[in-house]
Enzyme design. Structure first.
Site, PDB file in Angstrom:
ATOM      1  N   LYS A  63     -10.431  -0.586  10.440  1.00  0.00           N
ATOM      2  CA  LYS A  63     -10.620  -1.754   9.575  1.00  0.00           C
ATOM      3  C   LYS A  63     -11.024  -2.978  10.383  1.00  0.00           C
ATOM      4  CE  LYS A  63      -7.164  -0.168   6.230  1.00  0.00           C
ATOM      5  NZ  LYS A  63      -7.941   0.228   5.063  1.00  0.00           N
ATOM      6  N   HIS A  76       0.871  -1.184   0.000  1.00  0.00           N
ATOM      7  CA  HIS A  76       0.000   0.000   0.000  1.00  0.00           C
ATOM      8  C   HIS A  76       0.908   1.235   0.000  1.00  0.00           C
ATOM      9  CE1 HIS A  76      -2.840   2.931   1.777  1.00  0.00           C
ATOM     10  NE2 HIS A  76      -3.798   2.111   1.432  1.00  0.00           N
ATOM     11  N   CYS A 106      -4.595   2.463  -3.773  1.00  0.00           N
ATOM     12  CA  CYS A 106      -3.358   2.967  -3.149  1.00  0.00           C
ATOM     13  C   CYS A 106      -2.220   1.974  -3.324  1.00  0.00           C
ATOM     14  CB  CYS A 106      -3.555   3.277  -1.660  1.00  0.00           C
ATOM     15  SG  CYS A 106      -4.736   4.556  -1.370  1.00  0.00           S
ATOM     16  N   GLN A 122      -4.480  -5.129   7.098  1.00  0.00           N
ATOM     17  CA  GLN A 122      -5.528  -6.053   6.626  1.00  0.00           C
ATOM     18  C   GLN A 122      -5.549  -7.353   7.417  1.00  0.00           C
ATOM     19  OE1 GLN A 122      -7.870  -5.387   4.379  1.00  0.00           O
ATOM     20  NE2 GLN A 122      -7.071  -3.420   3.717  1.00  0.00           N
ATOM     21  N   ASP A 130       3.174  -4.544   7.931  1.00  0.00           N
ATOM     22  CA  ASP A 130       1.955  -3.763   7.754  1.00  0.00           C
ATOM     23  C   ASP A 130       0.789  -4.739   7.924  1.00  0.00           C
ATOM     24  OD1 ASP A 130      -0.332  -2.615   6.818  1.00  0.00           O
ATOM     25  OD2 ASP A 130       0.547  -1.765   5.002  1.00  0.00           O
TER      26      ASP A 130
HETATM   27  N1  PLP Z   1      -1.756  -0.839   4.554  1.00  0.00           N
HETATM   28  C1  PLP Z   1      -2.723  -1.579   3.982  1.00  0.00           C
HETATM   29  C2  PLP Z   1      -2.395  -2.966   3.531  1.00  0.00           C
HETATM   30  C3  PLP Z   1      -4.000  -1.055   3.822  1.00  0.00           C
HETATM   31  O1  PLP Z   1      -4.950  -1.787   3.254  1.00  0.00           O
HETATM   32  C4  PLP Z   1      -4.252   0.272   4.278  1.00  0.00           C
HETATM   33  C5  PLP Z   1      -5.576   0.888   4.066  1.00  0.00           C
HETATM   34  O2  PLP Z   1      -6.306   0.555   3.161  1.00  0.00           O
HETATM   35  C6  PLP Z   1      -3.227   0.975   4.876  1.00  0.00           C
HETATM   36  C7  PLP Z   1      -1.991   0.401   5.002  1.00  0.00           C
HETATM   37  C8  PLP Z   1      -3.431   2.374   5.393  1.00  0.00           C
HETATM   38  O3  PLP Z   1      -4.280   2.359   6.487  1.00  0.00           O
HETATM   39  P1  PLP Z   1      -4.790   3.740   7.132  1.00  0.00           P
HETATM   40  O4  PLP Z   1      -5.377   4.530   6.006  1.00  0.00           O
HETATM   41  O5  PLP Z   1      -5.817   3.291   8.125  1.00  0.00           O
HETATM   42  O6  PLP Z   1      -3.628   4.394   7.749  1.00  0.00           O
END
Ligand code: PLP
Length: 414
Positions: free
Chosen positions: A235, A132, A373, A212, A209
């Site tokens: 999430k 992401h 993203c 998910q 990260d």
């Molecule tokens: N990493 C992953 C794999 C994601 O799916 C997301 C959000 O869709 C993020 C990071 C970023 O999360 P946040 O916008 O809650 O900071």
């Protein structure tokens, strides 16, 4: 499947779960809402909404500094959330849990605190092609500002990581591997334990990260042995603006603060400041107290269902959806990993994903369309964007059937 899993699955009552999510009981464009955009954010159960409103109704005060009853209640609720998070991801201590605004801020914190202290020009940070943007851009910023080199582990055609390339990609300059646990596009669950083991042989730190994965499966940071792990409350049925950075205590001890301000100091004179202990030196200013009450409610909610049950129900639902989707004419699904979460990205031949998302919206179905993203991943897949359905605990098999029916209608319509 062993008996204990069958027994647990039988207590997974999706209709009962749905009653906890009042937002689902509505019509969109005169059709019952089917919410399949859970990878972006999940809906919130009444229990979480009540946990947040109970803070504002009964305990609203600032934390840590008050000497009155409301301040004590607010502080207790806030710190209680830290205890719950500690146990939820099996962290060794509450001192290793830093509250942030979300995954993005957690990763930026590591980049700006740990990264700026330990990385120098020419040092390498290894990511994957399926990250992401929130796990790419902070490292690109460091590349621009201090000259680190950002490298990417490629993906195989089935959407898994090409781990054979690791030996070639890891060098004596590699200082950090930062990798998603579960792809928000392909659904792939990456073998993070294996990657961590491999990295630690060469003294390389690993950031996971888990935006998910934490909402969707049991995650145990001690078993994984990661150095950093980031996730977001929104999430996992919790409120927005609240997130977590887990880091090993000895690493956090050595990291300088990222933000300065109230709450994070031990003392301030005109000559300088000294920092509070862990984890407070990373929590400058008034934190998201209501968010902590809400996240506590979310963890209670998910734990009551059981993360094993959640993973097993969602795996069945997702495989059911994929099987049916594959029978829709012109369907291309991206990512065929066996070990997967519930994000399913796809394109229907000849239909732009935005058009498809709009068509489905007119039918009450919320999906996401675009690059999610993850533009470098789109480039690897050779597409500008995809449509994405992502399922959560309140989605039903009947909803999947309607979704499939509407996908078929879309192919006729366009
Ligand atoms: N990493 C992953 C794999 C994601 O799916 C997301 C959000 O869709 C993020 C990071 C970023 O999360 P946040 O916008 O809650 O900071």
């Amino acid at each position: 499947m062993n008996t204990s899993v069958i027994e647990k699955e039988s207590i997974f009552d999706v209709e009962k779960i749905r009653q906890d999510f009042p937002i689902l009981d509505q019509q969109v464009h005169n059709k019952p809402l089917i919410y399949l955009d859970n990878g972006a954010t999940t809906q919130k159960p009444t229990q979480v909404i009540e946990a947040i409103s109970s803070y504002y109704l009964n305990s609203n005060a600032n934390v840590h500094r008050g000497l009155h009853e409301l301040a004590e209640r607010a502080t207790e609720g806030y710190e209680n959330c830290r205890k719950k998070v500690t146990s939820f991801i099996n962290a060794p201590s509450e001192r290793s849990i830093v509250f942030t605004r979300g995954t993005t801020e957690s990763i930026n914190l590591v980049a700006n605190s740990w990264g700026r202290k330990y990385l120098k020009e020419g040092d390498e940070v290894l990511l994957t092609e399926m990250e992401h943007h929130s796990n790419i851009v902070p490292w690109h910023l460091l590349a621009e500002q201090i000259g680190i080199v950002v490298k990417f582990i490629p993906i195989n055609s089935d959407g898994t990581l090409d781990l054979d390339s690791l030996d070639e990609l890891i060098s004596t300059k590699t200082k950090l591997i930062s990798v998603t646990h579960m792809s928000n596009v392909l659904g792939t669950i990456n073998p993070v334990k294996k990657i961590i083991e491999r990295a630690h042989q060469q003294n390389i730190k690993v950031l996971i990260d888990a935006a998910q994965s934490v909402p969707n499966m049991p995650v145990d940071v001690q078993n994984m042995d990661c150095d950093f792990l980031a996730f977001s409350s929104h999430k996992m049925v919790g409120p927005t603006g609240m997130g977590v950075l887990f880091a090993k205590e000895d690493i956090l001890e050595e990291m300088p603060p990222f933000f300065g301000g109230g709450e994070m100091i031990s003392s301030v004179t005109k000559a300088g400041s000294s920092w509070a202990g862990l984890p407070y030196k990373f929590e400058a200013g008034t934190p998201n107290i209501a968010g902590a009450f809400g996240l506590s409610g979310a963890i209670d909610y998910l734990e009551k269902i059981g993360m094993d049950n959640i993973q097993s129900y969602k795996t069945r639902l997702t495989h059911y959806a994929i099987d049916a989707m594959q029978r829709v004419p012109g369907m291309q699904i991206y990512g065929k990993a066996r070990d997967r979460g519930s994000a399913v990205s796809f394109n229907l031949e000849g239909i732009h994903p935005f058009d498809l998302a709009q068509f489905l919206d007119q039918n009450g179905i919320a999906i996401r369309a675009g690059h999610h993203c993850a533009q470098p991943l789109m480039e690897s897949l050779g597409v500008n964007g995809t449509a994405r359905a992502s399922f959560y605990i309140y989605n039903t098999f009947q909803e999947v059937d309607i979704f499939i029916e509407k996908l078929k209608k879309a192919t006729d319509f366009f």
